[in-house]
Design a protein around this motif. Structure first.
Motif, PDB file in Angstrom:
ATOM      1  N   THR A   1       0.833  -1.209   0.000  1.00 27.97           N
ATOM      2  CA  THR A   1       0.000   0.000   0.000  1.00 27.97           C
ATOM      3  C   THR A   1       0.864   1.255   0.000  1.00 27.97           C
ATOM      4  OG1 THR A   1      -1.823  -1.129   1.133  1.00 27.97           O
ATOM      5  CG2 THR A   1      -1.778   1.276   1.276  1.00 27.97           C
ATOM      6  N   ALA A   2       2.026   1.147   0.656  1.00 28.85           N
ATOM      7  CA  ALA A   2       2.969   2.273   0.685  1.00 28.85           C
ATOM      8  C   ALA A   2       3.788   2.372  -0.591  1.00 28.85           C
ATOM      9  CB  ALA A   2       3.898   2.131   1.894  1.00 28.85           C
ATOM     10  N   GLY A   3       3.548   1.479  -1.552  1.00 27.07           N
ATOM     11  CA  GLY A   3       4.238   1.536  -2.830  1.00 27.07           C
ATOM     12  C   GLY A   3       5.626   0.917  -2.819  1.00 27.07           C
ATOM     13  N   LYS A   4       5.870   0.007  -1.883  1.00 25.40           N
ATOM     14  CA  LYS A   4       7.185  -0.622  -1.758  1.00 25.40           C
ATOM     15  C   LYS A   4       7.055  -2.132  -1.953  1.00 25.40           C
ATOM     16  CE  LYS A   4       8.081   2.884   1.773  1.00 25.40           C
ATOM     17  NZ  LYS A   4       8.810   3.843   0.940  1.00 25.40           N
ATOM     18  N   CYS A   5       8.200  -2.792  -2.111  1.00 24.00           N
ATOM     19  CA  CYS A   5       8.230  -4.241  -2.296  1.00 24.00           C
ATOM     20  C   CYS A   5       8.678  -4.948  -1.026  1.00 24.00           C
ATOM     21  CB  CYS A   5       9.171  -4.606  -3.437  1.00 24.00           C
ATOM     22  SG  CYS A   5       8.608  -4.021  -5.048  1.00 24.00           S
ATOM     23  N   VAL A   6       8.412  -6.244  -0.956  1.00 30.68           N
ATOM     24  CA  VAL A   6       8.778  -7.041   0.209  1.00 30.68           C
ATOM     25  C   VAL A   6       9.518  -8.297  -0.223  1.00 30.68           C
ATOM     26  CG1 VAL A   6       7.996  -8.090   2.365  1.00 30.68           C
ATOM     27  CG2 VAL A   6       6.603  -6.323   1.270  1.00 30.68           C
ATOM     28  N   VAL A   7      10.712  -8.494   0.327  1.00 29.96           N
ATOM     29  CA  VAL A   7      11.432  -9.754   0.201  1.00 29.96           C
ATOM     30  C   VAL A   7      11.225 -10.522   1.498  1.00 29.96           C
ATOM     31  CG1 VAL A   7      13.679 -10.865  -0.100  1.00 29.96           C
ATOM     32  CG2 VAL A   7      13.155  -8.750  -1.337  1.00 29.96           C
TER      33      VAL A   7
END
Length: 396
Positions: free
Chosen positions: A302-308
């Protein structure tokens, strides 16, 4: 175009006055180069000064620092804050110590529960610098905010000695960072950072003190050498931290915004957490932990970031291990590997486990307590990270 000078050669240029509250809300436009998650410490001491040694990741210009009163129960005033370069111990490199301002003022008061960014300090800060932030508060009291397990020797003294480059007055060693929770620099457009959200393994326990051998430190060194836009690393690990519960420290869910999403330039969150939820024997199921992961992923997206996502490492031999906990770990790791919930996956379990007993850490990587890797294990973890997976613009 003016030439950039080293930090040691520049004087602070006082910028036009602006509200510290506006600074805290807006934050800097740069990229985080160092960070440490704040937690509730013991009571602050009025008149105490701290000389805090931190090791940066990405280099850049216009250094800014963030002061935290996140866990305070009253406002705290800082009337003298300096940044310099470490020479040795508490001694600073001659000519490097420069005063920081906040909204154009030398004094700043941070409300309870808040953080405040400094104004930019003109000049260039090289990558991998041992930066020293010296700060003094005349009125500290109540719970201090800081990071207790720094694995880096810093210094304290009574009275305001922040402007001094000599280390003579700084006679009290401390293994914690007080009030400082982030440093940023201005970088070329397109440069980003990764925030490592984790527990004591990310925090570096069992790595060698003062040598910056936590796995995010090794990762930062790889990134500096690599052809990648991701250069900054924020270590947001807290010893004992859990995904779901607030004891000890705020849970990953409850500190995600302050510790990770608010950090400038962070495009990717590296989530490596869960072993403390599993081993605590509080009835947490794999489904509970997976729900926590899904919430973090949703908020980061939602914050426009990715998750590894990283698999939970082996811990057989640790006193809280049992077959039931191992079954939860295996189920959680299967989700991380195969669910597709994450933008990318790093399999730390595969890197750390013994081929002879997959529930146990490989002895050569074991720090001795069977849950925390040693320096070699920390490096093996960092080496296992696919650097292209940290660039949110290249994964999907």
């Amino acid at each position: 175009m003016r030439a950039e000078l080293p930090l040691a050669a520049v004087l602070l240029t006082v910028v036009a006055c602006q509200s510290p509250t506006a600074e805290a809300t807006a934050g800097p436009s740069g990229v985080v180069t160092w960070a440490a998650s704040a937690d509730r410490m013991g009571d602050g001491i009025a008149g105490r000064s701290y000389r805090l040694v931190v090791h940066t990741s990405v280099g850049g210009t216009d250094l800014r620092i963030r002061l935290s009163n996140a866990f305070g129960d009253r406002p705290i005033t800082f009337d003298s804050v300096y940044a310099g370069i470490q020479q040795e111990g508490a001694e600073l490199r001659p000519g490097s110590n420069r005063r920081l301002a906040f909204g154009g003022e030398r004094t700043v008061t941070v409300p309870a529960g808040s953080t405040v960014w400094s104004d930019p300090l003109p000049g260039r800060l090289p990558a991998a610098t041992d930066l020293v932030v010296s700060l003094h508060s005349p009125d500290a009291g109540g719970p201090a905010s800081g990071h207790w397990m720094a694995l880096q020797q810093s210094y304290a003294t009574q009275g305001d000695h922040t402007a001094e480059e000599s280390g003579a007055a700084w006679t009290v060693p401390t293994g914690s960072w007080f009030y400082l929770d982030a440093v940023s620099v201005h970088v070329p457009a397109g440069t980003g950072a990764v925030a490592a959200l984790g527990d004591s393994i990310t925090d570096g326990w069992q790595s060698t003190t003062d040598l910056n051998r936590r796995w995010p430190d090794y990762l930062a060194r790889r990134l500096q050498r690599a052809d990648t836009a991701v250069k900054g690393v924020a270590n947001e690990g807290i010893a004992g931290n859990k995904v779901l519960a607030d004891n000890p420290a705020q849970s990953a869910l409850n500190r995600l915004e302050r510790d990770v999403l608010s950090q400038p330039g962070v495009g990717t969150v590296f989530l490596f957490q869960g072993v403390n939820d599993i081993k605590a024997h509080t009835g947490v199921t794999a489904e509970d932990l997976i729900d926590g992961y899904r919430e973090i992923v949703e908020r980061v997206h939602t914050a426009g970031k990715c998750v590894v996502g990283a698999t939970v490492g082996p811990f057989k031999g640790w006193h809280e291990w049992d077959p039931a906990a191992e079954a939860v770990r295996q189920e959680v790791n299967a989700f991380i590997r195969t669910s597709g919930a994450f933008d990318a996956v790093t399999d730390f379990d595969r890197i750390l486990r013994s081929p002879y007993d997959p529930a146990r850490m490989l002895p050569a990587l074991d720090g001795g307590d069977h849950i925390h890797p040693n320096d070699k294990g920390m490096q093996a973890m960092a080496d296992a990270v696919d650097l292209t997976a940290l660039d949110c613009d290249t994964i999907g």
